[in-house]
Design a protein around this motif. Structure first.
Motif, PDB file in Angstrom:
ATOM      1  N   PHE A 119     -30.129 -10.952  13.556  1.00 19.56           N
ATOM      2  CA  PHE A 119     -30.109 -10.422  14.926  1.00 19.56           C
ATOM      3  C   PHE A 119     -31.435 -10.679  15.630  1.00 19.56           C
ATOM      4  CE2 PHE A 119     -26.570  -7.269  13.775  1.00 19.56           C
ATOM      5  CZ  PHE A 119     -25.616  -8.061  14.383  1.00 19.56           C
ATOM      6  N   LYS A 120     -32.531 -10.637  14.889  1.00 17.64           N
ATOM      7  CA  LYS A 120     -33.830 -10.941  15.482  1.00 17.64           C
ATOM      8  C   LYS A 120     -33.872 -12.396  15.951  1.00 17.64           C
ATOM      9  CE  LYS A 120     -38.794 -11.105  14.339  1.00 17.64           C
ATOM     10  NZ  LYS A 120     -39.814 -10.845  13.289  1.00 17.64           N
ATOM     11  N   GLU A 121     -33.412 -13.320  15.102  1.00 18.36           N
ATOM     12  CA  GLU A 121     -33.376 -14.739  15.479  1.00 18.36           C
ATOM     13  C   GLU A 121     -32.448 -14.965  16.670  1.00 18.36           C
ATOM     14  OE1 GLU A 121     -32.255 -16.699  11.805  1.00 18.36           O
ATOM     15  OE2 GLU A 121     -34.301 -17.418  11.580  1.00 18.36           O
ATOM     16  N   LEU A 122     -31.307 -14.289  16.650  1.00 15.23           N
ATOM     17  CA  LEU A 122     -30.318 -14.452  17.722  1.00 15.23           C
ATOM     18  C   LEU A 122     -30.891 -14.012  19.063  1.00 15.23           C
ATOM     19  CD1 LEU A 122     -27.345 -15.343  18.068  1.00 15.23           C
ATOM     20  CD2 LEU A 122     -26.694 -12.947  17.873  1.00 15.23           C
ATOM     21  N   LEU A 123     -31.620 -12.899  19.081  1.00 15.84           N
ATOM     22  CA  LEU A 123     -32.246 -12.433  20.312  1.00 15.84           C
ATOM     23  C   LEU A 123     -33.258 -13.444  20.836  1.00 15.84           C
ATOM     24  CD1 LEU A 123     -32.796  -8.614  19.639  1.00 15.84           C
ATOM     25  CD2 LEU A 123     -31.543  -9.610  21.559  1.00 15.84           C
ATOM     26  N   LYS A 124     -33.954 -14.116  19.951  1.00 16.21           N
ATOM     27  CA  LYS A 124     -34.942 -15.112  20.369  1.00 16.21           C
ATOM     28  C   LYS A 124     -34.291 -16.355  20.960  1.00 16.21           C
ATOM     29  CE  LYS A 124     -38.736 -14.225  17.084  1.00 16.21           C
ATOM     30  NZ  LYS A 124     -39.468 -14.818  15.922  1.00 16.21           N
TER      31      LYS A 124
ATOM     32  N   LYS B 214     -26.586 -14.355  28.548  1.00 20.67           N
ATOM     33  CA  LYS B 214     -25.209 -14.057  28.931  1.00 20.67           C
ATOM     34  C   LYS B 214     -24.247 -14.111  27.743  1.00 20.67           C
ATOM     35  CE  LYS B 214     -23.617 -18.645  30.397  1.00 20.67           C
ATOM     36  NZ  LYS B 214     -23.035 -19.402  31.523  1.00 20.67           N
ATOM     37  N   ASN B 215     -24.690 -14.712  26.640  1.00 18.17           N
ATOM     38  CA  ASN B 215     -23.837 -14.785  25.456  1.00 18.17           C
ATOM     39  C   ASN B 215     -24.067 -13.642  24.479  1.00 18.17           C
ATOM     40  OD1 ASN B 215     -22.534 -17.205  26.186  1.00 18.17           O
ATOM     41  ND2 ASN B 215     -24.289 -18.382  25.487  1.00 18.17           N
TER      42      ASN B 215
ATOM     43  N   TYR C 114     -31.192  -0.624  22.069  1.00 19.32           N
ATOM     44  CA  TYR C 114     -32.469  -0.072  22.529  1.00 19.32           C
ATOM     45  C   TYR C 114     -33.615  -1.021  22.158  1.00 19.32           C
ATOM     46  CZ  TYR C 114     -36.400   3.108  23.114  1.00 19.32           C
ATOM     47  OH  TYR C 114     -37.583   3.673  23.506  1.00 19.32           O
ATOM     48  N   GLY C 115     -34.370  -1.442  23.158  1.00 17.17           N
ATOM     49  CA  GLY C 115     -35.535  -2.292  22.955  1.00 17.17           C
ATOM     50  C   GLY C 115     -35.253  -3.777  22.877  1.00 17.17           C
ATOM     51  N   ALA C 116     -33.982  -4.189  22.813  1.00 18.49           N
ATOM     52  CA  ALA C 116     -33.653  -5.606  22.628  1.00 18.49           C
ATOM     53  C   ALA C 116     -34.071  -6.455  23.823  1.00 18.49           C
ATOM     54  CB  ALA C 116     -32.162  -5.762  22.355  1.00 18.49           C
ATOM     55  N   LYS C 117     -33.804  -5.976  25.015  1.00 24.83           N
ATOM     56  CA  LYS C 117     -34.142  -6.738  26.217  1.00 24.83           C
ATOM     57  C   LYS C 117     -35.659  -6.889  26.338  1.00 24.83           C
ATOM     58  CE  LYS C 117     -32.556  -7.245  30.973  1.00 24.83           C
ATOM     59  NZ  LYS C 117     -31.892  -8.515  30.668  1.00 24.83           N
ATOM     60  N   GLU C 118     -36.387  -5.826  26.024  1.00 27.05           N
ATOM     61  CA  GLU C 118     -37.841  -5.882  26.090  1.00 27.05           C
ATOM     62  C   GLU C 118     -38.392  -6.889  25.071  1.00 27.05           C
ATOM     63  OE1 GLU C 118     -36.457  -2.261  27.996  1.00 27.05           O
ATOM     64  OE2 GLU C 118     -36.030  -3.159  26.030  1.00 27.05           O
ATOM     65  N   PHE C 119     -37.777  -6.921  23.886  1.00 27.16           N
ATOM     66  CA  PHE C 119     -38.194  -7.889  22.873  1.00 27.16           C
ATOM     67  C   PHE C 119     -37.942  -9.312  23.352  1.00 27.16           C
ATOM     68  CE2 PHE C 119     -36.715 -10.596  19.292  1.00 27.16           C
ATOM     69  CZ  PHE C 119     -37.939 -10.787  18.664  1.00 27.16           C
TER      70      PHE C 119
ATOM     71  N   GLN D  70     -20.695 -15.872  18.135  1.00 21.68           N
ATOM     72  CA  GLN D  70     -22.165 -15.865  18.184  1.00 21.68           C
ATOM     73  C   GLN D  70     -22.781 -14.799  17.289  1.00 21.68           C
ATOM     74  OE1 GLN D  70     -20.062 -15.469  20.779  1.00 21.68           O
ATOM     75  NE2 GLN D  70     -20.984 -14.273  22.438  1.00 21.68           N
ATOM     76  N   TYR D  71     -21.987 -13.809  16.881  1.00 18.45           N
ATOM     77  CA  TYR D  71     -22.514 -12.735  16.035  1.00 18.45           C
ATOM     78  C   TYR D  71     -22.164 -12.927  14.558  1.00 18.45           C
ATOM     79  CZ  TYR D  71     -23.312 -10.441  20.526  1.00 18.45           C
ATOM     80  OH  TYR D  71     -23.731 -10.149  21.805  1.00 18.45           O
ATOM     81  N   LYS D  72     -21.614 -14.081  14.203  1.00 17.17           N
ATOM     82  CA  LYS D  72     -21.364 -14.385  12.794  1.00 17.17           C
ATOM     83  C   LYS D  72     -22.697 -14.659  12.095  1.00 17.17           C
ATOM     84  CE  LYS D  72     -16.817 -14.634  13.532  1.00 17.17           C
ATOM     85  NZ  LYS D  72     -15.868 -13.622  13.068  1.00 17.17           N
TER      86      LYS D  72
END
Length: 499
Positions: A121-126, A131-132, A140-145, A184-186
């Motif tokens: 999930f950390k890699e995916l956020l990066k 939009k995906n 919580y905190g994901a957008k800020e990261f 995308q979440y696999k």
């Protein structure tokens, strides 16, 4: 020289004689290969599986074959466990606790752990486009990261225990689990390397039912992940065909086991031979009628919609497998609401006079389905009205030009008619709504109001601006070697179902 002629002649005669008793297999290695691999054709093979933004459903199939998510969604849209065998909600459905199975393994035999999920999930956020991963950005905190304002470890509410992954949201999101079922979440390891699968496929380990055993521009082969799957189907081969017609030609001579969405002209024949499966899809087609400052008044919009509906009904009589008529419903499931359908039918049948134009214009994206719809609608208007309907098929980037859209009387719009996520559905109509309607939709999304969108839907229908036409089906041709083909709730092939 003559002394060599007799032995040579005798040798030739003997070889020719022996060949008469030998049955030559002129199919070469094709049949042998087909015995080992379930084969199906696609029109393109991408080497970049890092982001889902530009991936087709068939590209996503690859991710789904070799990766698993915390949860999945079956063909009936029921959310079922996958890597997690239990999901608990806490604190007014803001906190989710996923209990990870203790018998799941990567393709190298190492155990899949909660920490693996957190790292992914950390890699995916990066890496993934915002939009995906809207559901993940609700954490919580994901957008800020993602914006570089905090670290993942200190700021993002995704944590691991010995056997659980715990995720805390900013606010309640009824669609959170449904979103987590998407490709995308696999779970994927070393996500950056998935941008060049052709060169990295054999360096990666996989969480899914299959692993990639070879990858080139024309073909991908999968082998069963024996550490994480006991599927009866051992091997899969995806082959690049330049068109679905070529896939069908290969199907006819036994070189393809599955053809997805075979040509419309083949559907009735395949169905009569018992070689066709038809499954409802969420893909809906809608018509936007541009009032152009009332140059097409309400009675004109009614006339247009009634004739387009009649054209599609006439077309369906000989093409029953391709789609289902919407009949006034914005979602396939709403066709059971007979009261609503009847009231809309009454409104549609009220005929009023208007000054018919000589020509109407229609714009849509250029694809096979839209070509066929435009052809049958145009033919109907020519044969049953005094109006000439002219249509334009344009590439996707050109279709996004708002000035171009404003010049047309009508626009065909494709939308994901998933009744469980009306937020996405109505946001996809954003370019065709008034400012007040956009604001109302935003307000409804924040209030989480039950049946919140009913008034907007009724208004769109009563004003005859955005109207439902058809819901497409997924058609699959299958050979005698295949049975029990299923798709998941996101429209991807469930390879574990195939026998």
């Amino acid at each position: 020289m003559k002394k060599y002629l007799l032995p040579i002649s005798l040798t030739f005669i003997i070889v020719a004689f022996l060949l008469g008793f030998i049955e030559i297999d002129r199919t070469g290695t094709v049949n042998s290969d087909m015995e080992n691999y379930l084969s199906y054709g696609v029109n393109n093979i991408t080497t970049d599986l890092k982001n889902v933004k530009d991936l087709s459903k068939r590209d996503q199939d690859i991710i789904c074959a070799i990766s698993k998510g915390l949860v999945s969604k079956d063909i009936d849209n029921k959310i079922i466990p996958c890597l997690a065998n239990q999901v608990d909600k806490r604190e007014n459905d803001i906190e989710y606790e996923f209990k990870i199975k203790d018998d799941i393994y990567w393709s190298d035999g190492s155990k899949i752990t909660p920490d693996d999920v957190v790292v992914f999930f950390k890699e995916l956020l990066k890496i993934e486009d915002e939009k995906n991963i809207e559901a993940l950005l609700d954490v919580y905190g994901a957008k800020e990261f993602k914006e570089g304002k905090t670290t993942f470890e200190k700021g993002v509410a995704i944590t691991a225990t010995d056997d659980k992954v715990i995720i805390r949201l900013n606010k309640k999101n009824d669609n959170f689990l449904d979103e987590l079922t998407k490709p995308q979440y696999k779970l994927r390891k070393y996500l950056i390397m998935w941008g060049d699968m052709k060169n990295n496929y054999n360096k990666l380990i996989y969480s899914g039912d299959y692993v990639i055993s070879s990858f080139n521009d024309d073909e991908i082969k999968f082998e069963r992940n024996n550490y994480n799957s006991d599927n009866s189907l051992k091997s899969i081969k995806i082959v690049k065909d330049n068109s679905v017609e070529l896939s069908m030609a290969s199907f006819e001579i036994g070189q393809r086991d599955i053809v997805l969405d075979p040509p419309e002209s083949e559907l009735n024949k395949l169905d009569s031979e018992g070689k066709l499966i038809t499954i409802p899809k969420n893909n809906g087609i809608y018509i936007y009628i541009n009032s152009k400052n009332d140059t097409i008044p309400l009675q004109g919009r009614k006339f247009i919609y009634k004739n387009i509906s009649n054209a599609l009904e006439n077309y369906k009589t000989s093409n029953s497998k391709e789609f289902e008529l919407a009949e006034g419903s914005y979602f396939r499931e709403d066709k059971q609401d007979l009261t609503k359908l009847q009231s809309r039918k009454v409104i549609s049948n009220k005929e009023e006079e208007w000054n018919e134009p000589e020509v109407l214009t229609l714009l849509c994206k250029d694809n096979n389905d839209n070509r066929e719809l435009c052809r049958c609608i145009s033919s109907w208007f020519k044969e049953n009205t005094d109006i000439v309907l002219k249509y334009s098929l344009v590439k996707e980037e050109e279709f996004e030009d708002q000035e171009l859209k404003n010049r047309y009387d009508m626009i065909l719009i494709e939308n994901n008619a998933n009744i469980s996520n009306k937020k996405v559905f109505y946001n996809n109509f954003e370019n065709y709504l008034s400012d007040s309607e956009k604001e109302r939709i935003i307000n409804l999304q924040s209030k989480d109001e039950k049946n919140a969108y009913d008034n907007i839907e009724n208004k769109l229908f009563e004003e005859y601006r955005i109207l439902p036409l058809v819901f497409y089906n997924q058609n699959i041709a299958f050979s005698k070697n295949v049975s029990n083909i299923k798709f998941d709730g996101n429209g991807n092939i469930d390879f574990s179902s195939i026998k």
